[in-house]
Design a protein around this motif. Structure first.
Motif, PDB file in Angstrom:
ATOM      1  N   PHE A 266     -11.121   2.477  -1.117  1.00  0.00           N
ATOM      2  CA  PHE A 266     -11.661   2.507   0.240  1.00  0.00           C
ATOM      3  C   PHE A 266     -13.130   2.910   0.285  1.00  0.00           C
ATOM      4  O   PHE A 266     -13.753   2.842   1.350  1.00  0.00           O
ATOM      5  CB  PHE A 266     -10.811   3.424   1.122  1.00  0.00           C
ATOM      6  N   HIS A 267     -13.695   3.328  -0.840  1.00  0.00           N
ATOM      7  CA  HIS A 267     -15.135   3.565  -0.878  1.00  0.00           C
ATOM      8  C   HIS A 267     -15.916   2.251  -0.784  1.00  0.00           C
ATOM      9  O   HIS A 267     -17.106   2.267  -0.478  1.00  0.00           O
ATOM     10  CB  HIS A 267     -15.512   4.302  -2.164  1.00  0.00           C
ATOM     11  N   ASN A 268     -15.251   1.142  -1.041  1.00  0.00           N
ATOM     12  CA  ASN A 268     -15.883  -0.180  -0.989  1.00  0.00           C
ATOM     13  C   ASN A 268     -15.793  -0.715   0.448  1.00  0.00           C
ATOM     14  O   ASN A 268     -14.695  -0.956   0.959  1.00  0.00           O
ATOM     15  CB  ASN A 268     -15.153  -1.124  -1.956  1.00  0.00           C
ATOM     16  N   PRO A 269     -16.915  -0.944   1.125  1.00  0.00           N
ATOM     17  CA  PRO A 269     -16.861  -1.426   2.515  1.00  0.00           C
ATOM     18  C   PRO A 269     -16.199  -2.795   2.657  1.00  0.00           C
ATOM     19  O   PRO A 269     -15.641  -3.101   3.712  1.00  0.00           O
ATOM     20  CB  PRO A 269     -18.333  -1.467   2.937  1.00  0.00           C
ATOM     21  N   GLN A 270     -16.242  -3.619   1.594  1.00  0.00           N
ATOM     22  CA  GLN A 270     -15.564  -4.914   1.663  1.00  0.00           C
ATOM     23  C   GLN A 270     -14.041  -4.735   1.755  1.00  0.00           C
ATOM     24  O   GLN A 270     -13.366  -5.508   2.435  1.00  0.00           O
ATOM     25  CB  GLN A 270     -15.907  -5.760   0.424  1.00  0.00           C
ATOM     26  N   VAL A 271     -13.539  -3.734   1.072  1.00  0.00           N
ATOM     27  CA  VAL A 271     -12.101  -3.444   1.140  1.00  0.00           C
ATOM     28  C   VAL A 271     -11.725  -3.018   2.552  1.00  0.00           C
ATOM     29  O   VAL A 271     -10.743  -3.507   3.130  1.00  0.00           O
ATOM     30  CB  VAL A 271     -11.718  -2.351   0.118  1.00  0.00           C
ATOM     31  N   ARG A 272     -12.505  -2.123   3.120  1.00  0.00           N
ATOM     32  CA  ARG A 272     -12.197  -1.660   4.480  1.00  0.00           C
ATOM     33  C   ARG A 272     -12.250  -2.821   5.471  1.00  0.00           C
ATOM     34  O   ARG A 272     -11.395  -2.930   6.352  1.00  0.00           O
ATOM     35  CB  ARG A 272     -13.162  -0.552   4.890  1.00  0.00           C
ATOM     36  N   ALA A 273     -13.234  -3.697   5.325  1.00  0.00           N
ATOM     37  CA  ALA A 273     -13.347  -4.843   6.228  1.00  0.00           C
ATOM     38  C   ALA A 273     -12.148  -5.775   6.082  1.00  0.00           C
ATOM     39  O   ALA A 273     -11.611  -6.292   7.073  1.00  0.00           O
ATOM     40  CB  ALA A 273     -14.644  -5.595   5.959  1.00  0.00           C
ATOM     41  N   ALA A 274     -11.719  -6.002   4.833  1.00  0.00           N
ATOM     42  CA  ALA A 274     -10.563  -6.877   4.607  1.00  0.00           C
ATOM     43  C   ALA A 274      -9.295  -6.279   5.196  1.00  0.00           C
ATOM     44  O   ALA A 274      -8.488  -6.985   5.813  1.00  0.00           O
ATOM     45  CB  ALA A 274     -10.391  -7.130   3.110  1.00  0.00           C
ATOM     46  N   ILE A 275      -9.110  -4.983   5.020  1.00  0.00           N
ATOM     47  CA  ILE A 275      -7.939  -4.309   5.567  1.00  0.00           C
ATOM     48  C   ILE A 275      -7.951  -4.374   7.090  1.00  0.00           C
ATOM     49  O   ILE A 275      -6.923  -4.665   7.735  1.00  0.00           O
ATOM     50  CB  ILE A 275      -7.885  -2.844   5.083  1.00  0.00           C
ATOM     51  N   LEU A 276      -9.093  -4.139   7.701  1.00  0.00           N
ATOM     52  CA  LEU A 276      -9.181  -4.222   9.155  1.00  0.00           C
ATOM     53  C   LEU A 276      -8.876  -5.632   9.643  1.00  0.00           C
ATOM     54  O   LEU A 276      -8.288  -5.811  10.718  1.00  0.00           O
ATOM     55  CB  LEU A 276     -10.565  -3.781   9.626  1.00  0.00           C
ATOM     56  N   GLY A 277      -9.220  -6.619   8.843  1.00  0.00           N
ATOM     57  CA  GLY A 277      -8.890  -7.996   9.194  1.00  0.00           C
ATOM     58  C   GLY A 277      -7.395  -8.241   9.234  1.00  0.00           C
ATOM     59  O   GLY A 277      -6.893  -8.971  10.102  1.00  0.00           O
ATOM     60  N   THR A 278      -6.661  -7.611   8.324  1.00  0.00           N
ATOM     61  CA  THR A 278      -5.194  -7.771   8.343  1.00  0.00           C
ATOM     62  C   THR A 278      -4.575  -7.048   9.531  1.00  0.00           C
ATOM     63  O   THR A 278      -3.578  -7.507  10.093  1.00  0.00           O
ATOM     64  CB  THR A 278      -4.559  -7.264   7.032  1.00  0.00           C
ATOM     65  N   VAL A 279      -5.145  -5.919   9.906  1.00  0.00           N
ATOM     66  CA  VAL A 279      -4.666  -5.202  11.090  1.00  0.00           C
ATOM     67  C   VAL A 279      -4.896  -6.052  12.338  1.00  0.00           C
ATOM     68  O   VAL A 279      -4.026  -6.163  13.213  1.00  0.00           O
ATOM     69  CB  VAL A 279      -5.380  -3.836  11.214  1.00  0.00           C
ATOM     70  N   LYS A 280      -6.062  -6.675  12.415  1.00  0.00           N
ATOM     71  CA  LYS A 280      -6.401  -7.515  13.564  1.00  0.00           C
ATOM     72  C   LYS A 280      -5.448  -8.714  13.683  1.00  0.00           C
ATOM     73  O   LYS A 280      -5.108  -9.142  14.793  1.00  0.00           O
ATOM     74  CB  LYS A 280      -7.841  -8.003  13.440  1.00  0.00           C
TER      75      LYS A 280
END
Length: 546
Positions: free
Chosen positions: A179-193
């Motif tokens: 989760f230190h990687n912003p790309q990971v956080r963005a991808a995860i938020l995309g799945t939540v959306k």
């Protein structure tokens, strides 16, 4: 430009959530595993009970090494449970019945069969090389630090393709995302959306304090081998022999929870409840729910143990009131990870009065109650033979720990049916013979059953504003009785529960005023004798204060 916040009617404040474990709720196609169409067919039961929402444990694509908590595709339904269209049908039926739908989001880790992990392990130079937590070994080839897996052994697994270790806080097949990687956080938020766009009303967040790890990979300090009261329950797994300072509950978690909240705030009337697995669960709950910009609710494991005497409960709730402040709790007495409530609190032969008392307390605390499927039936823990175990945690820790299968066996719908109405004569876990007499249809026919008690209590509670959203004031500690007052500016309700097998009496402070017993809750075993409450063994009462 920051998107405007959508309206939120706060239905989740005091609303009752009913957890469904899909594998064991209802099997529509006879393959031995519960599924989404089966849930849809049985939603009337939840609506009649009086719940406001359902929480569905994971149904996403998965190799099922941890029964769906190892996700290989966040945006699709595993064929075992049905299809996306089946989920849409479930959502539509739930909403038609007035039920909100919350789904389990497993964000801290994926399956080792997720395409992201395939790419990450392929090369240290791949585009997703640092989407997971990779580390070089120590000079002697051992793992980079002393972190342990919840399921036993080192939290690090050697991977020959990368020539490095990867972190897994749970099973080897559940690598942790970085989760230190912003790309990971963005991808995860995309799945939540994705699921928000489909119309879900909220999320239960699995292991919500595990998202970030210490970037320096520092060793956890030793806690020592448990002794005394903790020895029997915790010596089988060395995980509890450390202070988990660096592998979870990191301060960076708060920033990601704010990102999650900002996303949910774009969708009307949505909510999140986070699971907090921490030695100081109340402190984490306070951090994660404070300020109205992170989690809406959180729950810890404080009420998921065996202890339930009045002094313990008073101390817990007193500490909660001191620490949590404006945070909103979610109170669970059971779930898919712990021994069933009837057995954990009641032993081999639980007293039916205790089960009613537990329900009345849970449903009158300040916060949001979360019921686990079968709580309303008083189902005891099933005795699953070793050869029938499915839970990898139990298989590896046997016999000191039998795992979680005993609370996950299929629900009994019909007492006389060979399959108890689940849908298959040979389900994924054996049907529990002890559940047959407690089946839904048997309790439907008995107006004095626990099922009818839950229904009366839940429907009565809806007409008590003080219990839904009022403040809470604990009365002085008592050796047998837990008592508190729930209040709004216009009404006050006294809640009193005798958590002992002996009669009890409580002299109330005169400043509380006069009492009038509230009718129709179904709770019995208490009477008002002037300024004194007289409570039978495992008795309780609700009373209005004038």
């Amino acid at each position: 430009m920051t998107p405007a916040k959508a309206p939120n009617d706060g239905w989740w404040r005091g609303g009752v959530i009913y957890q469904i474990y899909p594998r064991s709720f209802a099997d529509s196609n006879g393959d031995g595993v519960g599924d989404l169409p089966g849930i849809t067919q049985r939603l009337d039961h939840v609506a009649r009970l009086g719940a406001d929402a359902i929480w569905l444990s994971p149904f996403f694509k998965s190799p099922m090494k941890d029964f769906g908590y190892d996700v290989s595709d966040y945006c699709d339904v595993d064929p075992m449970f049905g299809t996306l269209d089946d989920f849409r049908a479930l959502l539509a039926r739930a909403h038609a019945l007035g039920l909100k739908v919350m789904i389990d989001q497993v964000l801290s880790h994926t399956s080792d069969q997720h395409p992201w992990f395939d790419e990450s392990r392929s090369s240290a130079t791949s585009p997703k090389a640092d989407w997971y937590v990779w580390a070089d070994p120590r000079p002697d080839g051992t793992p980079p630090n002393n972190w342990l897996s919840v399921f036993g052994g080192s939290a690090w697994q050697w991977d020959t393709r990368r020539g490095q270790y990867y972190l897994h806080n749970f099973l080897v097949g559940q690598p942790d995302l970085n989760f230190h990687n912003p790309q990971v956080r963005a991808a995860i938020l995309g799945t939540v959306k994705f699921w928000l766009d489909l119309g879900v009303d909220g999320y239960r967040l699995d292991t919500a304090n595990f998202y970030f790890h210490d970037a320096q990979l520092r060793d956890n300090p030793p806690r020592g081998r448990p002794s005394g009261a903790d020895a029997e329950s915790k010596t089988f797994n060395p995980y509890d022999w450390q202070f988990h300072r660096y592998d979870k509950s990191r301060p960076e978690n708060l920033g990601f929870l704010q990102e999650l909240r900002a996303l949910l705030d774009r969708y009307p009337h949505t909510t999140m409840v986070g699971e907090i697995g921490d030695a100081d669960g109340l402190q984490r709950m306070a951090e994660y729910t404070a300020g109205a910009d992170k989690l809406h609710m959180a729950y810890s494991f404080d009420l998921l143990g065996a202890r339930h005497d009045a002094p313990f409960l008073h101390e817990l709730l007193s500490r909660f009131g001191t620490i949590v402040g404006d945070g909103w709790p979610c109170w669970a007495l059971a779930n898919h990870d712990v021994t069933r409530l009837a057995t954990r609190w009641g032993g081999a032969s639980p007293d039916p009065r205790l089960l009613r008392l537990a329900a009345a307390m849970q449903l009158s605390l300040r916060g949001t109650p979360c019921l686990y499927q079968g709580d309303e039936l008083g189902l005891p823990e099933a005795d699953v033979a070793y050869e029938d175990l499915q839970d990898p945690y139990g298989i590896s820790m046997w016999p000191q720990f039998k795992g979680r299968d005993g609370c996950r066996t299929p629900i009994a719908w019909h007492a006389e049916a060979a399959d108890m109405g689940f849908g298959c004569a040979r389900p994924w876990l054996p049907l529990a013979a002890s559940h047959r007499a407690l089946a839904v249809d048997a309790q439907e026919a008995d107006t004095g059953s626990l099922l009818h008690f839950y229904r009366r209590l839940l429907h009565w509670r809806r007409g008590q504003p003080a219990l839904l959203g009022g403040e809470m004031q604990l009365l002085p500690a008592h050796a047998q009785v837990l008592a508190y007052v729930r209040s709004t500016p216009v009404e006050r309700v006294l809640c009193a529960f005798n958590f002992s097998a002996a009669p009890a009496s409580v002299v109330l402070p005169p400043e509380l005023g006069s009492l009038a017993k509230l009718p129709a809750s179904g709770l019995e075993g208490g009477r008002i004798d002037g300024p004194t409450l007289r409570l039978e063994p495992f008795g309780g009462l609700f009373a209005r204060l004038d």
